[in-house]
Design a protein around this motif. Structure first.
Motif, PDB file in Angstrom:
ATOM      1  N   HIS A 110      19.205  76.992  79.140  1.00 38.74           N
ATOM      2  CA  HIS A 110      19.885  77.273  77.881  1.00 38.74           C
ATOM      3  C   HIS A 110      21.324  76.785  77.989  1.00 38.74           C
ATOM      4  O   HIS A 110      21.951  76.913  79.045  1.00 38.74           O
ATOM      5  N   VAL A 111      21.846  76.249  76.907  1.00 37.74           N
ATOM      6  CA  VAL A 111      23.221  75.758  76.871  1.00 37.74           C
ATOM      7  C   VAL A 111      23.956  76.453  75.736  1.00 37.74           C
ATOM      8  O   VAL A 111      23.475  76.480  74.595  1.00 37.74           O
ATOM      9  N   GLY A 112      25.104  77.037  76.059  1.00 36.65           N
ATOM     10  CA  GLY A 112      25.966  77.658  75.069  1.00 36.65           C
ATOM     11  C   GLY A 112      27.346  77.032  75.095  1.00 36.65           C
ATOM     12  O   GLY A 112      27.759  76.440  76.093  1.00 36.65           O
ATOM     13  N   ILE A 113      28.077  77.172  74.003  1.00 42.08           N
ATOM     14  CA  ILE A 113      29.394  76.565  73.861  1.00 42.08           C
ATOM     15  C   ILE A 113      30.449  77.667  73.830  1.00 42.08           C
ATOM     16  O   ILE A 113      30.379  78.580  73.011  1.00 42.08           O
ATOM     17  N   LEU A 114      31.412  77.571  74.747  1.00 46.24           N
ATOM     18  CA  LEU A 114      32.543  78.494  74.800  1.00 46.24           C
ATOM     19  C   LEU A 114      33.690  77.878  74.002  1.00 46.24           C
ATOM     20  O   LEU A 114      34.201  76.815  74.345  1.00 46.24           O
ATOM     21  N   HIS A 115      34.092  78.541  72.906  1.00 45.64           N
ATOM     22  CA  HIS A 115      35.115  78.020  71.998  1.00 45.64           C
ATOM     23  C   HIS A 115      36.481  78.615  72.332  1.00 45.64           C
ATOM     24  O   HIS A 115      36.593  79.796  72.697  1.00 45.64           O
ATOM     25  N   PHE A 116      37.524  77.784  72.140  1.00 44.62           N
ATOM     26  CA  PHE A 116      38.900  78.216  72.333  1.00 44.62           C
ATOM     27  C   PHE A 116      39.692  77.977  71.053  1.00 44.62           C
ATOM     28  O   PHE A 116      39.247  77.235  70.163  1.00 44.62           O
ATOM     29  N   GLU A 117      40.874  78.595  70.980  1.00 42.91           N
ATOM     30  CA  GLU A 117      41.678  78.511  69.764  1.00 42.91           C
ATOM     31  C   GLU A 117      42.186  77.099  69.505  1.00 42.91           C
ATOM     32  O   GLU A 117      42.463  76.748  68.357  1.00 42.91           O
ATOM     33  N   ASP A 118      42.358  76.287  70.534  1.00 46.39           N
ATOM     34  CA  ASP A 118      42.819  74.909  70.346  1.00 46.39           C
ATOM     35  C   ASP A 118      41.658  73.957  70.115  1.00 46.39           C
ATOM     36  O   ASP A 118      41.792  72.745  70.317  1.00 46.39           O
ATOM     37  N   PHE A 119      40.505  74.495  69.700  1.00 46.22           N
ATOM     38  CA  PHE A 119      39.299  73.738  69.350  1.00 46.22           C
ATOM     39  C   PHE A 119      38.650  73.060  70.558  1.00 46.22           C
ATOM     40  O   PHE A 119      37.823  72.161  70.394  1.00 46.22           O
ATOM     41  N   THR A 120      39.007  73.487  71.746  1.00 48.48           N
ATOM     42  CA  THR A 120      38.322  72.997  72.949  1.00 48.48           C
ATOM     43  C   THR A 120      36.957  73.674  73.062  1.00 48.48           C
ATOM     44  O   THR A 120      36.826  74.883  72.857  1.00 48.48           O
ATOM     45  N   GLN A 121      35.950  72.894  73.402  1.00 45.52           N
ATOM     46  CA  GLN A 121      34.591  73.403  73.550  1.00 45.52           C
ATOM     47  C   GLN A 121      34.083  73.086  74.952  1.00 45.52           C
ATOM     48  O   GLN A 121      34.082  71.926  75.366  1.00 45.52           O
ATOM     49  N   ILE A 122      33.665  74.132  75.656  1.00 46.93           N
ATOM     50  CA  ILE A 122      33.149  73.980  77.014  1.00 46.93           C
ATOM     51  C   ILE A 122      31.680  74.378  77.004  1.00 46.93           C
ATOM     52  O   ILE A 122      31.327  75.496  76.620  1.00 46.93           O
ATOM     53  N   ALA A 123      30.831  73.442  77.417  1.00 44.97           N
ATOM     54  CA  ALA A 123      29.391  73.699  77.456  1.00 44.97           C
ATOM     55  C   ALA A 123      29.020  74.362  78.777  1.00 44.97           C
ATOM     56  O   ALA A 123      29.383  73.877  79.853  1.00 44.97           O
ATOM     57  N   ASN A 137      39.793  63.279  86.325  1.00 38.72           N
ATOM     58  CA  ASN A 137      39.135  62.109  85.747  1.00 38.72           C
ATOM     59  C   ASN A 137      40.148  61.107  85.214  1.00 38.72           C
ATOM     60  O   ASN A 137      39.960  59.886  85.327  1.00 38.72           O
ATOM     61  N   GLN A 138      41.227  61.604  84.617  1.00 34.60           N
ATOM     62  CA  GLN A 138      42.255  60.697  84.106  1.00 34.60           C
ATOM     63  C   GLN A 138      42.960  59.970  85.238  1.00 34.60           C
ATOM     64  O   GLN A 138      43.390  58.825  85.080  1.00 34.60           O
ATOM     65  N   MET A 139      43.072  60.613  86.386  1.00 35.51           N
ATOM     66  CA  MET A 139      43.669  59.940  87.532  1.00 35.51           C
ATOM     67  C   MET A 139      42.809  58.775  88.008  1.00 35.51           C
ATOM     68  O   MET A 139      43.317  57.788  88.545  1.00 35.51           O
ATOM     69  N   HIS A 140      41.499  58.875  87.782  1.00 35.43           N
ATOM     70  CA  HIS A 140      40.587  57.819  88.208  1.00 35.43           C
ATOM     71  C   HIS A 140      40.258  56.851  87.072  1.00 35.43           C
ATOM     72  O   HIS A 140      39.310  56.069  87.176  1.00 35.43           O
ATOM     73  N   GLY A 141      41.020  56.932  85.988  1.00 35.34           N
ATOM     74  CA  GLY A 141      40.842  55.970  84.902  1.00 35.34           C
ATOM     75  C   GLY A 141      39.899  56.407  83.810  1.00 35.34           C
ATOM     76  O   GLY A 141      39.688  55.652  82.847  1.00 35.34           O
ATOM     77  N   MET A 142      39.311  57.604  83.885  1.00 28.67           N
ATOM     78  CA  MET A 142      38.409  58.084  82.835  1.00 28.67           C
ATOM     79  C   MET A 142      39.249  58.852  81.815  1.00 28.67           C
ATOM     80  O   MET A 142      39.572  60.024  81.991  1.00 28.67           O
ATOM     81  N   THR A 143      39.610  58.159  80.730  1.00 27.86           N
ATOM     82  CA  THR A 143      40.512  58.749  79.737  1.00 27.86           C
ATOM     83  C   THR A 143      39.786  59.617  78.712  1.00 27.86           C
ATOM     84  O   THR A 143      40.408  60.435  78.044  1.00 27.86           O
ATOM     85  N   SER A 144      38.504  59.426  78.541  1.00 23.64           N
ATOM     86  CA  SER A 144      37.745  60.203  77.540  1.00 23.64           C
ATOM     87  C   SER A 144      36.867  61.219  78.261  1.00 23.64           C
ATOM     88  O   SER A 144      35.892  60.838  78.907  1.00 23.64           O
ATOM     89  N   PRO A 145      37.153  62.524  78.170  1.00 21.05           N
ATOM     90  CA  PRO A 145      36.343  63.525  78.847  1.00 21.05           C
ATOM     91  C   PRO A 145      34.997  63.681  78.168  1.00 21.05           C
ATOM     92  O   PRO A 145      34.808  63.321  76.997  1.00 21.05           O
ATOM     93  N   MET A 146      34.037  64.219  78.914  1.00 19.40           N
ATOM     94  CA  MET A 146      32.725  64.465  78.365  1.00 19.40           C
ATOM     95  C   MET A 146      32.807  65.566  77.311  1.00 19.40           C
ATOM     96  O   MET A 146      33.371  66.627  77.546  1.00 19.40           O
ATOM     97  N   ARG A 147      32.284  65.267  76.134  1.00 18.10           N
ATOM     98  CA  ARG A 147      32.313  66.231  75.040  1.00 18.10           C
ATOM     99  C   ARG A 147      30.888  66.563  74.644  1.00 18.10           C
ATOM    100  O   ARG A 147      30.024  65.697  74.641  1.00 18.10           O
ATOM    101  N   TRP A 148      30.676  67.828  74.315  1.00 18.54           N
ATOM    102  CA  TRP A 148      29.352  68.268  73.920  1.00 18.54           C
ATOM    103  C   TRP A 148      29.110  67.944  72.463  1.00 18.54           C
ATOM    104  O   TRP A 148      29.933  68.223  71.635  1.00 18.54           O
TER     105      TRP A 148
END
Length: 396
Positions: A245-258, A385-396
Protein backbone atom coordinates in the motif's frame (compact mmCIF):
# COMPACT_ATOMS: atom_id res chain seq x y z
CA UNK A 1 -54.97 21.46 -16.21
CA UNK A 2 -58.67 21.47 -17.06
CA UNK A 3 -58.92 17.75 -16.44
CA UNK A 4 -57.17 17.94 -13.10
CA UNK A 5 -59.27 20.95 -11.95
CA UNK A 6 -62.43 19.09 -12.89
CA UNK A 7 -61.36 16.15 -10.71
CA UNK A 8 -60.61 18.42 -7.77
CA UNK A 9 -64.09 19.97 -8.03
CA UNK A 10 -65.68 16.54 -8.27
CA UNK A 11 -63.79 15.50 -5.16
CA UNK A 12 -65.45 18.14 -3.02
CA UNK A 13 -68.82 17.62 -4.64
CA UNK A 14 -68.94 13.88 -4.33
CA UNK A 15 -67.11 12.14 -1.50
CA UNK A 16 -67.68 8.76 -3.05
CA UNK A 17 -65.21 9.49 -5.88
CA UNK A 18 -62.37 10.23 -3.44
CA UNK A 19 -60.65 6.86 -3.88
CA UNK A 20 -61.08 6.94 -7.68
CA UNK A 21 -59.45 10.40 -7.86
CA UNK A 22 -56.41 9.28 -5.88
CA UNK A 23 -55.89 6.20 -8.03
CA UNK A 24 -56.22 8.15 -11.30
CA UNK A 25 -53.87 10.91 -10.13
CA UNK A 26 -51.26 8.36 -9.07
CA UNK A 27 -51.42 6.59 -12.43
CA UNK A 28 -50.94 9.88 -14.33
CA UNK A 29 -48.00 11.01 -12.19
CA UNK A 30 -46.29 7.64 -12.37
CA UNK A 31 -46.67 7.65 -16.17
CA UNK A 32 -44.63 10.85 -16.64
CA UNK A 33 -42.16 10.44 -13.77
CA UNK A 34 -38.86 8.64 -14.04
CA UNK A 35 -37.16 6.58 -11.41
CA UNK A 36 -33.97 8.16 -10.10
CA UNK A 37 -30.89 6.01 -10.52
CA UNK A 38 -29.28 5.14 -7.24
CA UNK A 39 -25.55 5.72 -7.54
CA UNK A 40 -23.65 3.34 -5.33
CA UNK A 41 -19.98 3.50 -4.41
CA UNK A 42 -17.33 0.94 -5.18
CA UNK A 43 -18.08 -2.52 -3.80
CA UNK A 44 -16.20 -3.36 -0.65
CA UNK A 45 -13.40 -5.86 -1.12
CA UNK A 46 -11.44 -7.64 1.54
CA UNK A 47 -7.65 -7.59 1.69
CA UNK A 48 -7.57 -11.15 0.33
CA UNK A 49 -9.64 -10.14 -2.71
CA UNK A 50 -7.49 -7.06 -3.35
CA UNK A 51 -4.33 -9.15 -3.04
CA UNK A 52 -5.63 -11.47 -5.76
CA UNK A 53 -6.22 -8.44 -8.00
CA UNK A 54 -2.74 -7.03 -7.36
CA UNK A 55 -0.38 -8.61 -9.90
CA UNK A 56 3.23 -7.42 -9.92
CA UNK A 57 4.75 -9.75 -12.56
CA UNK A 58 3.46 -11.04 -15.84
CA UNK A 59 4.68 -12.81 -19.00
CA UNK A 60 3.88 -10.75 -22.10
CA UNK A 61 4.37 -11.64 -25.75
CA UNK A 62 4.51 -8.90 -28.39
CA UNK A 63 4.33 -9.17 -32.17
CA UNK A 64 5.11 -6.18 -34.36
CA UNK A 65 3.33 -5.71 -37.67
CA UNK A 66 4.59 -7.19 -40.92
CA UNK A 67 5.62 -4.82 -43.69
CA UNK A 68 3.40 -4.57 -46.76
CA UNK A 69 4.52 -6.18 -50.02
CA UNK A 70 5.80 -4.12 -52.92
CA UNK A 71 3.82 -4.07 -56.15
CA UNK A 72 4.99 -4.94 -59.63
CA UNK A 73 2.85 -2.95 -62.04
CA UNK A 74 3.07 -1.15 -65.38
CA UNK A 75 1.11 1.89 -66.42
CA UNK A 76 -1.37 1.38 -69.24
CA UNK A 77 -3.48 4.37 -70.32
CA UNK A 78 -5.25 5.45 -73.47
CA UNK A 79 -2.59 7.91 -74.56
CA UNK A 80 0.27 6.20 -72.71
CA UNK A 81 0.27 2.52 -73.67
CA UNK A 82 3.89 2.15 -72.55
CA UNK A 83 3.81 4.25 -69.38
CA UNK A 84 6.48 2.26 -67.64
CA UNK A 85 6.67 0.67 -64.17
CA UNK A 86 4.45 2.26 -61.50
CA UNK A 87 4.42 -0.28 -58.66
CA UNK A 88 4.46 1.37 -55.21
CA UNK A 89 6.21 0.36 -52.03
CA UNK A 90 4.46 -1.40 -49.17
CA UNK A 91 3.85 0.31 -45.83
CA UNK A 92 5.93 -0.38 -42.75
CA UNK A 93 4.54 -2.58 -40.01
CA UNK A 94 3.42 -1.03 -36.73
CA UNK A 95 5.58 -1.01 -33.60
CA UNK A 96 4.61 -2.21 -30.12
CA UNK A 97 5.39 0.56 -27.63
CA UNK A 98 5.26 0.32 -23.83
CA UNK A 99 4.28 3.56 -22.07
CA UNK A 100 4.49 4.39 -18.34
CA UNK A 101 1.18 5.65 -16.92
CA UNK A 102 0.90 6.92 -13.35
CA UNK A 103 -2.84 6.11 -13.26
CA UNK A 104 -2.14 2.37 -13.37
CA UNK A 105 -1.15 0.60 -10.16
CA UNK A 106 -1.16 -3.07 -11.13
CA UNK A 107 -0.51 -5.43 -14.05
CA UNK A 108 -3.91 -7.02 -13.56
CA UNK A 109 -5.69 -5.72 -16.68
CA UNK A 110 -2.82 -6.31 -19.09
CA UNK A 111 -3.22 -8.92 -21.78
CA UNK A 112 -0.57 -11.62 -22.24
CA UNK A 113 -0.43 -10.93 -26.00
CA UNK A 114 -0.19 -7.70 -28.00
CA UNK A 115 0.09 -7.36 -31.76
CA UNK A 116 0.49 -4.27 -33.94
CA UNK A 117 -1.14 -3.76 -37.34
CA UNK A 118 0.50 -4.92 -40.55
CA UNK A 119 1.49 -2.53 -43.31
CA UNK A 120 -0.68 -2.24 -46.42
CA UNK A 121 0.61 -3.56 -49.73
CA UNK A 122 1.70 -1.12 -52.42
CA UNK A 123 -0.49 -0.42 -55.43
CA UNK A 124 -0.34 0.74 -59.00
CA UNK A 125 -0.01 4.35 -60.14
CA UNK A 126 2.96 4.72 -57.74
CA UNK A 127 0.65 4.35 -54.73
CA UNK A 128 2.48 3.54 -51.50
CA UNK A 129 0.88 1.32 -48.89
CA UNK A 130 -0.22 2.76 -45.56
CA UNK A 131 1.98 2.15 -42.53
CA UNK A 132 0.59 -0.11 -39.83
CA UNK A 133 -0.74 1.56 -36.70
CA UNK A 134 1.51 1.39 -33.65
CA UNK A 135 0.21 -0.48 -30.60
CA UNK A 136 0.65 1.50 -27.36
CA UNK A 137 0.44 -0.50 -24.14
CA UNK A 138 0.22 1.30 -20.78
CA UNK A 139 2.16 0.02 -17.77
CA UNK A 140 2.40 1.29 -14.18
CA UNK A 141 5.28 3.57 -13.32
CA UNK A 142 8.06 1.45 -11.85
CA UNK A 143 7.71 -1.49 -14.24
CA UNK A 144 10.86 -3.02 -15.65
CA UNK A 145 11.19 -5.67 -18.33
CA UNK A 146 13.39 -8.74 -18.53
CA UNK A 147 14.22 -10.90 -21.51
CA UNK A 148 13.98 -14.67 -21.44
CA UNK A 149 17.64 -14.86 -20.37
CA UNK A 150 16.89 -12.71 -17.30
CA UNK A 151 18.65 -9.51 -18.41
CA UNK A 152 16.87 -6.19 -17.78
CA UNK A 153 16.21 -4.38 -21.06
CA UNK A 154 14.19 -1.34 -19.93
CA UNK A 155 12.90 0.41 -16.81
CA UNK A 156 9.93 2.79 -16.85
CA UNK A 157 10.62 5.12 -13.93
CA UNK A 158 8.70 8.28 -14.94
CA UNK A 159 5.23 9.04 -16.22
CA UNK A 160 5.32 9.16 -20.02
CA UNK A 161 8.47 7.07 -20.49
CA UNK A 162 8.30 4.99 -23.65
CA UNK A 163 10.04 1.81 -24.76
CA UNK A 164 9.72 0.29 -28.21
CA UNK A 165 9.33 -3.37 -27.36
CA UNK A 166 9.09 -4.65 -30.96
CA UNK A 167 9.84 -2.89 -34.22
CA UNK A 168 7.62 -3.39 -37.23
CA UNK A 169 8.95 -4.87 -40.44
CA UNK A 170 9.96 -2.62 -43.33
CA UNK A 171 7.68 -2.46 -46.33
CA UNK A 172 8.67 -4.14 -49.58
CA UNK A 173 9.82 -2.20 -52.64
CA UNK A 174 7.76 -1.90 -55.79
CA UNK A 175 9.23 -2.26 -59.25
CA UNK A 176 9.25 1.54 -59.63
CA UNK A 177 12.04 1.59 -57.04
CA UNK A 178 14.35 -0.53 -59.22
CA UNK A 179 14.27 1.70 -62.32
CA UNK A 180 17.80 2.60 -63.48
CA UNK A 181 19.38 3.97 -66.62
CA UNK A 182 20.16 0.48 -67.82
CA UNK A 183 17.02 -1.24 -66.50
CA UNK A 184 14.04 0.89 -67.46
CA UNK A 185 11.32 -1.74 -67.19
CA UNK A 186 12.13 -3.89 -64.14
CA UNK A 187 9.64 -6.49 -63.02
CA UNK A 188 11.30 -7.07 -59.67
CA UNK A 189 9.51 -6.30 -56.40
CA UNK A 190 10.26 -7.36 -52.83
CA UNK A 191 7.95 -8.63 -50.08
CA UNK A 192 7.57 -6.91 -46.74
CA UNK A 193 9.79 -7.96 -43.86
CA UNK A 194 8.27 -9.66 -40.81
CA UNK A 195 8.06 -7.69 -37.58
CA UNK A 196 9.83 -8.50 -34.33
CA UNK A 197 8.41 -11.16 -32.03
CA UNK A 198 9.64 -10.92 -28.45
CA UNK A 199 8.77 -12.25 -25.00
CA UNK A 200 9.15 -10.12 -21.87
CA UNK A 201 8.66 -10.65 -18.17
CA UNK A 202 7.15 -7.46 -16.77
CA UNK A 203 7.81 -6.90 -13.05
CA UNK A 204 6.43 -4.05 -10.99
CA UNK A 205 8.38 -2.45 -8.17
CA UNK A 206 6.58 0.07 -6.01
CA UNK A 207 7.88 3.62 -6.32
CA UNK A 208 7.98 5.50 -3.02
CA UNK A 209 10.24 7.82 -1.07
CA UNK A 210 10.04 5.84 2.19
CA UNK A 211 9.44 2.16 2.79
CA UNK A 212 7.93 0.78 6.01
CA UNK A 213 9.81 -2.39 6.96
CA UNK A 214 9.00 -4.64 9.88
CA UNK A 215 7.88 -8.04 11.05
CA UNK A 216 4.22 -9.03 10.69
CA UNK A 217 1.89 -7.27 13.14
CA UNK A 218 4.46 -4.59 13.98
CA UNK A 219 1.96 -1.77 13.34
CA UNK A 220 2.96 -0.71 9.83
CA UNK A 221 -0.58 -0.46 8.48
CA UNK A 222 -1.74 1.44 11.57
CA UNK A 223 1.07 3.95 11.16
CA UNK A 224 0.34 4.39 7.46
CA UNK A 225 -3.33 5.09 8.21
CA UNK A 226 -2.32 7.78 10.71
CA UNK A 227 0.24 9.50 8.49
CA UNK A 228 -1.67 9.34 5.19
CA UNK A 229 -5.12 8.78 3.73
CA UNK A 230 -4.33 5.20 2.74
CA UNK A 231 -6.63 2.63 4.31
CA UNK A 232 -4.90 -0.74 4.52
CA UNK A 233 -6.61 -3.42 6.55
CA UNK A 234 -5.70 -3.50 10.25
CA UNK A 235 -6.01 -6.54 12.51
CA UNK A 236 -4.52 -8.14 15.60
CA UNK A 237 -3.09 -11.10 13.64
CA UNK A 238 -0.07 -11.61 11.43
CA UNK A 239 0.01 -11.04 7.67
CA UNK A 240 -2.98 -8.71 7.70
CA UNK A 241 -1.49 -6.88 4.72
CA UNK A 242 -1.12 -9.07 1.65
CA UNK A 243 -0.13 -6.44 -0.92
CA UNK A 244 1.87 -3.19 -0.86
CA UNK A 245 0.00 0.00 0.00
CA UNK A 246 1.22 3.51 -0.78
CA UNK A 247 0.07 6.63 1.05
CA UNK A 248 0.99 10.28 0.60
CA UNK A 249 2.18 12.41 3.53
CA UNK A 250 1.20 16.05 2.83
CA UNK A 251 2.93 19.16 4.18
CA UNK A 252 1.88 22.81 4.31
CA UNK A 253 4.40 23.80 1.61
CA UNK A 254 2.68 21.32 -0.76
CA UNK A 255 5.48 18.77 -0.44
CA UNK A 256 4.26 15.20 -0.90
CA UNK A 257 6.18 12.21 0.43
CA UNK A 258 5.12 8.75 -0.71
CA UNK A 259 5.31 6.07 1.98
CA UNK A 260 4.98 2.39 1.04
CA UNK A 261 3.69 -0.23 3.46
CA UNK A 262 5.62 -3.37 2.57
CA UNK A 263 3.92 -6.57 3.86
CA UNK A 264 5.65 -8.29 6.77
CA UNK A 265 9.11 -9.73 6.19
CA UNK A 266 10.15 -12.85 8.11
CA UNK A 267 13.45 -14.59 8.66
CA UNK A 268 14.61 -16.33 5.50
CA UNK A 269 12.72 -13.98 3.17
CA UNK A 270 15.78 -13.62 0.92
CA UNK A 271 15.51 -17.37 0.31
CA UNK A 272 11.89 -16.85 -0.74
CA UNK A 273 10.51 -18.26 2.49
CA UNK A 274 7.00 -17.11 3.31
CA UNK A 275 6.17 -14.38 0.83
CA UNK A 276 9.82 -13.31 0.69
CA UNK A 277 10.87 -12.29 -2.80
CA UNK A 278 7.33 -11.26 -3.66
CA UNK A 279 7.66 -8.26 -1.32
CA UNK A 280 11.40 -7.68 -1.17
CA UNK A 281 11.43 -6.45 -4.76
CA UNK A 282 9.12 -3.58 -3.79
CA UNK A 283 11.62 -1.98 -1.41
CA UNK A 284 14.43 -1.70 -3.96
CA UNK A 285 13.24 1.69 -5.25
CA UNK A 286 12.61 3.34 -1.86
CA UNK A 287 14.96 6.25 -1.17
CA UNK A 288 15.11 5.54 2.57
CA UNK A 289 13.63 3.02 4.98
CA UNK A 290 11.57 3.21 8.18
CA UNK A 291 12.28 0.19 10.38
CA UNK A 292 9.25 -0.35 12.61
CA UNK A 293 9.87 -2.57 15.65
CA UNK A 294 7.38 -4.02 18.10
CA UNK A 295 8.75 -3.41 21.60
CA UNK A 296 6.15 -5.72 23.12
CA UNK A 297 7.91 -8.73 21.57
CA UNK A 298 10.36 -10.68 23.79
CA UNK A 299 13.47 -9.69 21.80
CA UNK A 300 12.91 -6.60 19.60
CA UNK A 301 16.66 -6.10 19.13
CA UNK A 302 16.93 -9.51 17.47
CA UNK A 303 14.07 -8.52 15.15
CA UNK A 304 16.04 -5.47 14.02
CA UNK A 305 19.14 -7.53 13.35
CA UNK A 306 17.09 -10.05 11.34
CA UNK A 307 15.52 -7.34 9.19
CA UNK A 308 18.88 -5.76 8.41
CA UNK A 309 20.33 -9.17 7.59
CA UNK A 310 17.49 -10.02 5.21
CA UNK A 311 18.01 -6.77 3.30
CA UNK A 312 21.75 -7.33 3.12
CA UNK A 313 21.34 -10.92 1.91
CA UNK A 314 18.82 -9.90 -0.74
CA UNK A 315 20.87 -6.94 -2.00
CA UNK A 316 23.81 -5.53 -0.10
CA UNK A 317 23.19 -1.97 -1.27
CA UNK A 318 19.86 -1.88 0.57
CA UNK A 319 21.49 -2.20 3.99
CA UNK A 320 23.52 0.95 3.30
CA UNK A 321 20.59 3.25 2.54
CA UNK A 322 19.48 5.91 5.05
CA UNK A 323 17.12 4.49 7.64
CA UNK A 324 14.81 5.71 10.39
CA UNK A 325 14.38 3.43 13.40
CA UNK A 326 11.03 3.50 15.18
CA UNK A 327 10.17 1.61 18.38
CA UNK A 328 6.40 1.12 18.36
CA UNK A 329 3.67 0.09 20.85
CA UNK A 330 4.99 2.04 23.83
CA UNK A 331 1.48 2.00 25.29
CA UNK A 332 1.79 -1.72 26.17
CA UNK A 333 3.27 -2.79 29.52
CA UNK A 334 5.58 -5.33 27.85
CA UNK A 335 7.10 -2.57 25.69
CA UNK A 336 7.97 -0.47 28.72
CA UNK A 337 9.82 -3.43 30.23
CA UNK A 338 11.95 -3.91 27.09
CA UNK A 339 12.55 -0.22 26.42
CA UNK A 340 15.66 0.26 28.56
CA UNK A 341 17.51 -2.80 27.27
CA UNK A 342 16.63 -1.98 23.67
CA UNK A 343 17.80 1.64 23.86
CA UNK A 344 21.09 0.57 25.47
CA UNK A 345 21.73 -2.00 22.73
CA UNK A 346 20.80 0.55 20.08
CA UNK A 347 23.28 3.15 21.41
CA UNK A 348 26.00 0.53 21.74
CA UNK A 349 25.55 -0.57 18.13
CA UNK A 350 24.97 2.77 16.37
CA UNK A 351 26.11 5.39 18.87
CA UNK A 352 24.80 8.87 18.16
CA UNK A 353 24.83 8.44 14.36
CA UNK A 354 21.35 6.89 14.22
CA UNK A 355 18.26 8.34 15.79
CA UNK A 356 15.64 6.22 17.52
CA UNK A 357 12.03 7.45 17.57
CA UNK A 358 9.85 6.09 20.37
CA UNK A 359 6.27 5.87 19.19
CA UNK A 360 2.81 4.70 20.09
CA UNK A 361 0.97 4.34 16.81
CA UNK A 362 -2.33 3.55 18.48
CA UNK A 363 -2.47 6.83 20.44
CA UNK A 364 -0.24 8.98 18.21
CA UNK A 365 2.45 9.54 20.86
CA UNK A 366 5.62 11.25 19.45
CA UNK A 367 4.01 11.26 16.00
CA UNK A 368 5.12 14.82 15.29
CA UNK A 369 8.75 13.88 15.95
CA UNK A 370 8.49 11.07 13.41
CA UNK A 371 6.97 13.41 10.79
CA UNK A 372 9.82 15.92 11.24
CA UNK A 373 12.36 13.09 10.91
CA UNK A 374 10.77 11.84 7.68
CA UNK A 375 10.84 15.36 6.24
CA UNK A 376 14.50 15.75 7.20
CA UNK A 377 15.43 12.51 5.41
CA UNK A 378 13.44 13.59 2.35
CA UNK A 379 15.17 17.00 2.16
CA UNK A 380 18.55 15.39 2.73
CA UNK A 381 17.92 12.94 -0.11
CA UNK A 382 17.09 15.83 -2.46
CA UNK A 383 20.22 17.68 -1.41
CA UNK A 384 22.44 14.65 -2.07
CA UNK A 385 20.83 14.08 -5.48
CA UNK A 386 21.42 17.71 -6.45
CA UNK A 387 25.07 17.33 -5.53
CA UNK A 388 25.28 14.48 -8.05
CA UNK A 389 23.55 16.46 -10.79
CA UNK A 390 19.98 15.19 -10.30
CA UNK A 391 18.07 18.48 -10.20
CA UNK A 392 14.54 17.03 -10.44
CA UNK A 393 13.55 14.91 -7.40
CA UNK A 394 11.27 11.93 -7.73
CA UNK A 395 7.67 13.06 -7.43
CA UNK A 396 4.67 10.87 -6.82
Amino acid sequence: MLCISHRIISLFCNKSCHFTFICNTFSISSQYSRKKKIITGKPYRTEEELAQKFIDHKLIKVYAGKGGDGRSSFLREKNRPMGGPDGGNGGNGGNVVFVADSNMKSLEKLSPLYQADDGIDGGGYNCFGKNGKDKFVKFPVGTYFRCEDGSVVEDLVKHGDEFVAAYGGLGGKGNRFFVTNTETVPEECTPGQPGDARVFVAELRTLAHAGLIGFPNAGKSTLLRILTRARPQVGDYQFTTLRPHVGILHFEDFTQIAIADIPGIIEGAHKNQGLGLTFLRHIERCRFFIFLLDLSEPDPWQHLQTLRKELSEYEKVLSERPSIYVANKLDLPEAKEHLLDFTNQFKTEFGEDKKLVLLSGKYGQNLEELIHTIRYFYDEDIRVNQMHGMTSPMRW
